[in-house]
Design a protein around this motif. Structure first.
Motif, PDB file in Angstrom:
ATOM      1  N   ARG A   1     -25.333 -23.465   1.908  1.00 34.66           N
ATOM      2  CA  ARG A   1     -26.089 -24.072   3.001  1.00 34.66           C
ATOM      3  C   ARG A   1     -25.603 -23.483   4.318  1.00 34.66           C
ATOM      4  NH1 ARG A   1     -26.598 -30.471   4.114  1.00 34.66           N
ATOM      5  NH2 ARG A   1     -24.880 -30.141   5.519  1.00 34.66           N
TER       6      ARG A   1
ATOM      7  N   THR B   1     -28.522 -31.042  -0.158  1.00 31.24           N
ATOM      8  CA  THR B   1     -27.267 -30.393  -0.554  1.00 31.24           C
ATOM      9  C   THR B   1     -27.503 -29.516  -1.778  1.00 31.24           C
ATOM     10  OG1 THR B   1     -26.632 -32.261  -1.957  1.00 31.24           O
ATOM     11  CG2 THR B   1     -25.838 -32.294   0.324  1.00 31.24           C
TER      12      THR B   1
ATOM     13  N   SER C   1     -22.407 -24.262  -4.144  1.00 28.31           N
ATOM     14  CA  SER C   1     -22.452 -23.517  -2.883  1.00 28.31           C
ATOM     15  C   SER C   1     -22.088 -22.042  -3.050  1.00 28.31           C
ATOM     16  CB  SER C   1     -21.543 -24.166  -1.846  1.00 28.31           C
ATOM     17  OG  SER C   1     -20.215 -24.172  -2.302  1.00 28.31           O
TER      18      SER C   1
END
Length: 145
Positions: A92, A83, A87
């Motif tokens: 991802r 992870t 983000s």
């Protein structure tokens, strides 16, 4: 071409205009707004041995994480799916874990900044075996420029 009138600008003016346009376009890419279209994106592959290593990536690059679990003495050591800590910086795009515990994930460098990719290795015992109470972290700090 009847009626068309061309004006000849001095070459110095044209070159100055091109230089100014190039200089004002460069900072946009440097601040995470868009990757440099002249540079091809790279794929950076990270494995078990990259644990703790700092990585530098450019906007538009993909980081492929491929971790390998193990099985010995009745114990299967498997990894969680990797992870990203942020983000917005590292998004991802794919990820998962195979039944044998080997995860893979791809992260796309979206914006300038620093993010950490992490995974954890845990033990799963075969029947009749006991696992030690150990969780092994895997971490790579990525700076996107």
């Amino acid at each position: 071409m009847v009626g068309t009138k061309w004006s000849a600008a001095p070459w110095g003016t044209v070159l100055t205009l091109v230089t100014v346009m190039a200089a004002t376009a460069a900072p946009a890419a440097a601040h995470g707004q868009a990757p440099d279209p002249a540079r091809l994106a790279q794929r950076i592959t990270l494995t078990n041995s990259d644990n703790g290593r700092p990585v530098t990536a450019s906007l538009g690059d993909d980081l492929q994480v491929q971790l390998t679990g193990s099985h010995e003495n009745g114990l299967t050591w498997s990894w969680s799916a990797p992870t990203s800590s942020n983000s917005t910086i590292l998004r991802r795009t794919t990820g998962g874990t195979k039944p044998n515990g080997d995860p893979s994930a791809t992260f796309h460098a979206e914006h300038d900044g620093t993010a950490t990719i992490t995974a954890q290795r845990r033990c799963r015992p075969d029947s009749g075996h006991l696992c030690p109470l150990v969780i092994t972290p895997w971490k790579v700090k990525v700076e996107v420029k």
